[in-house]
Design an enzyme around this catalytic site. Structure first.
Site, PDB file in Angstrom:
ATOM      1  N   LYS A 120       2.167  -1.260 -30.088  1.00  0.00           N
ATOM      2  CA  LYS A 120       2.885  -2.416 -29.533  1.00  0.00           C
ATOM      3  C   LYS A 120       1.931  -3.368 -28.802  1.00  0.00           C
ATOM      4  CE  LYS A 120       5.784  -0.091 -26.877  1.00  0.00           C
ATOM      5  NZ  LYS A 120       5.341   1.289 -27.116  1.00  0.00           N
ATOM      6  N   ARG A 125      -6.670   6.070 -20.024  1.00  0.00           N
ATOM      7  CA  ARG A 125      -5.562   5.974 -19.078  1.00  0.00           C
ATOM      8  C   ARG A 125      -5.156   7.382 -18.667  1.00  0.00           C
ATOM      9  NH1 ARG A 125      -1.081   2.097 -21.833  1.00  0.00           N
ATOM     10  NH2 ARG A 125       0.240   3.740 -20.988  1.00  0.00           N
ATOM     11  N   ARG A 143      13.515   0.180 -22.528  1.00  0.00           N
ATOM     12  CA  ARG A 143      13.174   1.541 -22.949  1.00  0.00           C
ATOM     13  C   ARG A 143      14.359   2.482 -22.823  1.00  0.00           C
ATOM     14  NH1 ARG A 143       7.222   1.188 -21.855  1.00  0.00           N
ATOM     15  NH2 ARG A 143       6.222   3.073 -22.619  1.00  0.00           N
TER      16      ARG A 143
END
Ligand code: AMP
Length: 204
Positions: A13, A151, A88
């Site tokens: 995305k 991350r 979401r």
């Protein structure tokens, strides 16, 4: 043009969002990026979000909805915007329906089994947000001069829980938008350029 990019974590995305936003000159609104910025700056929102993000869980709906509502009310969103990572949950989608019109949803469909490797191998630039994968990127230098990092929530322990959360809470949005008739699905297992070509076709 108000666009939503839907897809599992690691579906691509963010990568596609950067291209769309540039091409169509609309702001790219990534709720994940907004949280990471708040965490870096140590804001109250950041402190709250961090406890959920570190566990691979979703930040509570009311926190996210407020952030998005304020953001899409800004001037630069007048001619459209691109939402990446929001909504979401069905509750977030219902809240968005009350404040946004003319939404087009692009669902990036990927094989969930391929995602753990994609996510754990992802390296991102904390300065410009560009992402890479260790299978093709052998050093830690971003093209902007930044130093790539992994991350925290791309570490294996957290990845599984993010994928479970996607299946339980976000995947139902596909049915939600299918019922409304404003969703297009593209095959996210293709190359980045092929996925983007399909997205462009879907938007036009
Ligand atoms: P992302 O960069 O989109 O994968 O987001 C990173 C993390 O931020 C997610 O795993 C969630 O913990 C949190 N987050 C981002 N967007 C949302 C959202 N719309 N609702 C709840 N939590 C979110």
């Amino acid at each position: 043009m108000n666009l939503i990019l839907l897809g599992a974590p690691g579906a691509g995305k963010g990568t596609q969002a950067v291209k769309i936003a540039q091409d169509f000159s609309i702001p790219h609104i990534s709720t994940g990026d907004i949280f990471r910025k708040n965490i870096k700056e140590g804001t109250p929102v950041g402190l709250k979000a961090k406890s959920y993000i570190d566990k691979g869980q979703l930040v509570p709906d009311e926190v996210v909805v407020e952030i998005v509502a304020l953001r899409i009310a800004e001037d630069d969103c007048k001619n459209g915007y691109l939402l990446d990572g929001f909504p979401r949950t069905v509750a977030q989608a219902e809240a968005l329906d009350k404040i946004a019109k003319d939404l087009t949803v692009i669902n990036i469909d990927v094989d969930l089994n391929a995602l753990a490797a994609r996510l754990t191998g992802r390296r991102v630039c904390p300065d410009c947000g560009e992402s890479y994968h260790i299978s093709t990127k052998k050093d830690d230098a971003c093209k902007c001069g930044g130093k790539l990092i992994q991350r925290d929530d791309d570490k294996l322990e957290t990845v599984q829980s993010r994928l479970n959360v996607y299946t339980a809470q976000t995947a139902p949005l596909i049915d939600y938008y299918t019922a409304k008739g404003n969703i297009v699905t593209v095959d996210g297992m293709q190359s980045i350029d092929e996925v983007y070509a399909d997205i462009k076709k879907a938007i036009k």
